[in-house]
Design a protein around this motif. Structure first.
Motif, PDB file in Angstrom:
ATOM      1  N   GLY A   1      -4.308   5.473   0.651  1.00 24.61           N
ATOM      2  CA  GLY A   1      -5.522   5.495   1.445  1.00 24.61           C
ATOM      3  C   GLY A   1      -6.361   4.255   1.177  1.00 24.61           C
ATOM      4  N   ALA A   2      -7.324   3.999   2.017  1.00 26.18           N
ATOM      5  CA  ALA A   2      -8.177   2.822   1.872  1.00 26.18           C
ATOM      6  C   ALA A   2      -8.938   2.823   0.542  1.00 26.18           C
ATOM      7  CB  ALA A   2      -9.157   2.748   3.031  1.00 26.18           C
ATOM      8  N   ASP A   3      -9.271   4.007   0.036  1.00 25.40           N
ATOM      9  CA  ASP A   3     -10.019   4.104  -1.211  1.00 25.40           C
ATOM     10  C   ASP A   3      -9.128   4.007  -2.460  1.00 25.40           C
ATOM     11  OD1 ASP A   3      -8.835   6.526  -0.527  1.00 25.40           O
ATOM     12  OD2 ASP A   3     -10.290   7.683  -1.679  1.00 25.40           O
ATOM     13  N   GLU A   4      -7.815   4.001  -2.287  1.00 27.34           N
ATOM     14  CA  GLU A   4      -6.894   3.959  -3.416  1.00 27.34           C
ATOM     15  C   GLU A   4      -6.392   2.552  -3.741  1.00 27.34           C
ATOM     16  OE1 GLU A   4      -4.222   7.685  -3.791  1.00 27.34           O
ATOM     17  OE2 GLU A   4      -4.277   7.117  -1.664  1.00 27.34           O
TER      18      GLU A   4
ATOM     19  N   LYS B   1       0.831  -1.213   0.000  1.00 26.03           N
ATOM     20  CA  LYS B   1       0.000   0.000   0.000  1.00 26.03           C
ATOM     21  C   LYS B   1       0.864   1.261   0.000  1.00 26.03           C
ATOM     22  CE  LYS B   1      -4.122  -1.975   2.115  1.00 26.03           C
ATOM     23  NZ  LYS B   1      -3.830  -3.362   2.088  1.00 26.03           N
TER      24      LYS B   1
ATOM     25  N   ARG C   1       4.511   7.399  -0.475  1.00 23.96           N
ATOM     26  CA  ARG C   1       3.363   7.804   0.342  1.00 23.96           C
ATOM     27  C   ARG C   1       2.474   6.596   0.580  1.00 23.96           C
ATOM     28  NH1 ARG C   1      -1.594   8.485  -1.969  1.00 23.96           N
ATOM     29  NH2 ARG C   1      -1.624   8.340  -4.233  1.00 23.96           N
ATOM     30  N   GLN C   2       1.851   6.580   1.732  1.00 23.35           N
ATOM     31  CA  GLN C   2       0.936   5.509   2.094  1.00 23.35           C
ATOM     32  C   GLN C   2      -0.369   5.692   1.338  1.00 23.35           C
ATOM     33  OE1 GLN C   2       2.053   3.220   4.449  1.00 23.35           O
ATOM     34  NE2 GLN C   2       0.306   1.968   3.936  1.00 23.35           N
TER      35      GLN C   2
END
Length: 58
Positions: free
Chosen positions: A54-57, A33, A51-52
């Motif tokens: 997001g849950a939606d990505e 992720k 970059r981390q």
């Protein structure tokens, strides 16, 4: 971004495959992720620069 380069690049953390997101200028590792930036057609393959996602990505 050179297609041959994309074929040999792997995630520096897990050594897994990367997905090229052309519009975002990033290389994405779904298992970790993480999204690695591409600056001036050069992928920045440093975990500190990623970059981390997001849950939606993911």
């Amino acid at each position: 971004m050179d297609a041959r380069l994309l074929e040999i690049l792997v995630c520096p953390v897990c050594k897994g495959p990367l997905e090229h997101r052309k519009a975002a200028q990033e290389l994405v590792c779904k298992p970790c992720k993480l999204a690695y930036p591409i600056r001036d057609d050069i992928p920045v393959m440093l975990a500190d620069e990623a970059r981390q996602l997001g849950a939606d990505e993911a």
